[in-house]
Design a protein around this motif. Structure first.
Motif, PDB file in Angstrom:
ATOM      1  N   GLY A  72      27.940  48.435  36.360  1.00 56.52           N
ATOM      2  CA  GLY A  72      26.771  47.342  35.944  1.00 56.52           C
ATOM      3  C   GLY A  72      25.399  47.814  36.535  1.00 56.52           C
ATOM      4  O   GLY A  72      25.075  48.271  37.713  1.00 56.52           O
TER       5      GLY A  72
ATOM      6  N   LEU B 287      22.272  46.783  38.473  1.00 58.44           N
ATOM      7  CA  LEU B 287      21.917  45.481  39.128  1.00 58.44           C
ATOM      8  C   LEU B 287      20.627  45.851  40.246  1.00 58.44           C
ATOM      9  O   LEU B 287      20.537  47.133  40.403  1.00 58.44           O
ATOM     10  CB  LEU B 287      23.139  45.124  39.933  1.00 58.44           C
ATOM     11  CG  LEU B 287      24.107  44.513  38.988  1.00 58.44           C
ATOM     12  CD1 LEU B 287      25.356  44.455  40.264  1.00 58.44           C
ATOM     13  CD2 LEU B 287      23.966  43.019  38.707  1.00 58.44           C
TER      14      LEU B 287
ATOM     15  N   GLY C 269      23.395  43.355  30.909  1.00 61.95           N
ATOM     16  CA  GLY C 269      23.270  41.736  30.992  1.00 61.95           C
ATOM     17  C   GLY C 269      22.185  41.298  30.273  1.00 61.95           C
ATOM     18  O   GLY C 269      21.352  41.668  29.511  1.00 61.95           O
TER      19      GLY C 269
ATOM     20  N   ILE D  30      23.104  40.275  34.814  1.00 67.04           N
ATOM     21  CA  ILE D  30      24.607  40.100  34.747  1.00 67.04           C
ATOM     22  C   ILE D  30      24.849  38.959  35.357  1.00 67.04           C
ATOM     23  O   ILE D  30      24.300  38.350  36.366  1.00 67.04           O
ATOM     24  CB  ILE D  30      25.136  41.336  35.272  1.00 67.04           C
ATOM     25  CG1 ILE D  30      25.046  42.694  34.607  1.00 67.04           C
ATOM     26  CG2 ILE D  30      26.839  41.040  35.350  1.00 67.04           C
ATOM     27  CD1 ILE D  30      25.469  43.849  35.134  1.00 67.04           C
TER      28      ILE D  30
ATOM     29  N   PRO E 138      26.773  35.815  37.498  1.00 65.85           N
ATOM     30  CA  PRO E 138      27.509  35.956  38.617  1.00 65.85           C
ATOM     31  C   PRO E 138      28.945  36.293  38.504  1.00 65.85           C
ATOM     32  O   PRO E 138      29.596  37.009  39.299  1.00 65.85           O
ATOM     33  CB  PRO E 138      27.217  34.359  39.355  1.00 65.85           C
ATOM     34  CG  PRO E 138      25.999  34.093  38.674  1.00 65.85           C
ATOM     35  CD  PRO E 138      25.696  34.676  37.193  1.00 65.85           C
TER      36      PRO E 138
ATOM     37  N   ARG F  62      29.302  39.830  37.817  1.00 65.57           N
ATOM     38  CA  ARG F  62      28.894  40.791  38.928  1.00 65.57           C
ATOM     39  C   ARG F  62      30.183  40.858  39.718  1.00 65.57           C
ATOM     40  O   ARG F  62      30.349  41.915  40.567  1.00 65.57           O
ATOM     41  CB  ARG F  62      27.917  40.028  39.853  1.00 65.57           C
ATOM     42  CG  ARG F  62      26.583  40.293  38.863  1.00 65.57           C
ATOM     43  CD  ARG F  62      25.439  39.673  39.647  1.00 65.57           C
ATOM     44  NE  ARG F  62      24.326  39.016  39.079  1.00 65.57           N
ATOM     45  CZ  ARG F  62      23.075  38.822  39.643  1.00 65.57           C
ATOM     46  NH1 ARG F  62      23.185  38.486  40.786  1.00 65.57           N
ATOM     47  NH2 ARG F  62      22.130  38.601  38.825  1.00 65.57           N
ATOM     48  N   GLU F  63      31.112  39.819  39.808  1.00 67.78           N
ATOM     49  CA  GLU F  63      32.207  39.856  40.845  1.00 67.78           C
ATOM     50  C   GLU F  63      33.249  41.015  40.291  1.00 67.78           C
ATOM     51  O   GLU F  63      34.017  41.552  40.994  1.00 67.78           O
ATOM     52  CB  GLU F  63      32.882  38.648  40.966  1.00 67.78           C
ATOM     53  CG  GLU F  63      32.247  37.529  41.397  1.00 67.78           C
ATOM     54  CD  GLU F  63      32.835  36.284  41.703  1.00 67.78           C
ATOM     55  OE1 GLU F  63      33.649  36.104  41.213  1.00 67.78           O
ATOM     56  OE2 GLU F  63      32.219  35.362  42.032  1.00 67.78           O
TER      57      GLU F  63
ATOM     58  N   VAL G 157      32.273  44.009  38.612  1.00 68.32           N
ATOM     59  CA  VAL G 157      31.663  45.245  38.699  1.00 68.32           C
ATOM     60  C   VAL G 157      32.199  45.757  39.682  1.00 68.32           C
ATOM     61  O   VAL G 157      31.909  45.574  41.185  1.00 68.32           O
ATOM     62  CB  VAL G 157      30.185  44.950  38.744  1.00 68.32           C
ATOM     63  CG1 VAL G 157      29.408  46.445  39.005  1.00 68.32           C
ATOM     64  CG2 VAL G 157      29.491  44.509  37.277  1.00 68.32           C
TER      65      VAL G 157
ATOM     66  N   ARG H 228      27.989  49.583  41.281  1.00 67.95           N
ATOM     67  CA  ARG H 228      26.779  48.869  40.958  1.00 67.95           C
ATOM     68  C   ARG H 228      25.760  50.062  40.753  1.00 67.95           C
ATOM     69  O   ARG H 228      25.562  50.875  41.753  1.00 67.95           O
ATOM     70  CB  ARG H 228      26.423  47.896  42.059  1.00 67.95           C
ATOM     71  CG  ARG H 228      27.241  46.639  42.384  1.00 67.95           C
ATOM     72  CD  ARG H 228      26.699  45.899  43.282  1.00 67.95           C
ATOM     73  NE  ARG H 228      27.517  44.497  43.130  1.00 67.95           N
ATOM     74  CZ  ARG H 228      27.060  43.290  43.276  1.00 67.95           C
ATOM     75  NH1 ARG H 228      25.736  43.232  43.369  1.00 67.95           N
ATOM     76  NH2 ARG H 228      28.031  42.475  43.407  1.00 67.95           N
TER      77      ARG H 228
END
Length: 242
Positions: free
Chosen positions: A168, A170, A190, A196, A198, A201-202, A204, A207
């Motif tokens: 992802g 970020l 995102g 992206i 929340p 994100r968990e 991914v 990063r």
């Protein structure tokens, strides 16, 4: 000659509600229509200002009435929306994209075109991502919608089941040009404004950050999501040139 009922049907397909009800979408231009036909999409009806055995002949004025383009391109076709309800996980050696709430039709269409260029054959879309059969999306793909498999699904559920790396982009990620990248995985892109979500994100596992080289000056806050997708896909493919 085109009937009033046909005109009404075509114009109604600007709305997702009616595309879903009719199971149809609009494609325009010789290249886009030809690519969809070659890929096996099933045509419902074709309208053309030039002689075609498979089309209803229309005048320039009639094409202008049914077209969603400022400058119509000879041919407009209605195609049946394929059934893409089956969600399959990426293959062991497959690189895929996942769109998390990308809203702008132009961005979604451009990302499909980017995926096609970089040999990415599957894109997973969250339910709140723009509909790929929106006429603006279809046009922005420039025919690539015929070559890329689009699957709408619950991204949290998909990523929870994935056994491959999940990347992802970020702001707290690691420099993409310095981080090890695998040949397979899912790259999550995102929302235009919020990035992206929340919950995603968990999920991914890796990063990434596309660094800003304009340090010390006022600069853009972020890259357009389609541009960021192109940069990211290019770097993945560059690392694994066969």
């Amino acid at each position: 000659m085109i009937s009033k009922n046909q005109i009404h049907l075509i114009r109604s397909l600007e709305s997702k509600k009616y595309r879903k009800r009719e199971g149809l979408f609009v494609a325009e231009g010789p290249k886009v229509v030809a690519d969809l036909l070659q890929a096996g999409f099933i045509p419902h009806s074709i309208f053309s200002t030039t002689a075609r055995a498979d089309a209803t002949a229309v005048t320039e004025d009639e094409l202008q009435r049914i077209s969603f383009l400022q400058h119509p391109q000879e041919v407009l076709a209605l195609f049946r929306i394929p059934d893409s309800t089956e969600v399959t996980l990426p293959g062991d050696n497959e690189l895929c994209l996942a769109l998390d709430g990308v809203q702008d039709p132009g961005n979604v269409g451009t990302i499909i075109r980017i995926a096609d260029w970089f040999g990415i054959s599957t894109i997973y879309c969250s339910e709140d991502t723009a509909d790929v059969y929106n006429p603006k999306v279809v046009q922005a793909t420039m025919g690539s919608i015929a070559h890329v498999h689009i699957i709408y699904c619950s991204l949290p559920e998909l990523l929870a089941q994935a056994t491959c790396p999940v990347y992802g982009t970020l702001l707290d990620g690691e420099n993409i040009y310095e981080k090890q990248l695998t040949a397979n995985g899912i790259i999550v892109m995102g929302n235009e404004g919020n990035g992206i979500s929340p919950v995603i994100r968990e999920k991914v596992t890796h990063r990434l950050l596309i660094p800003n080289y304009n340090t010390g000056n006022h600069t853009a806050e972020s890259l357009n999501v389609a541009i960021a997708t192109a940069v990211t896909c290019a770097e993945f493919r560059r690392r694994h040139i066969k």
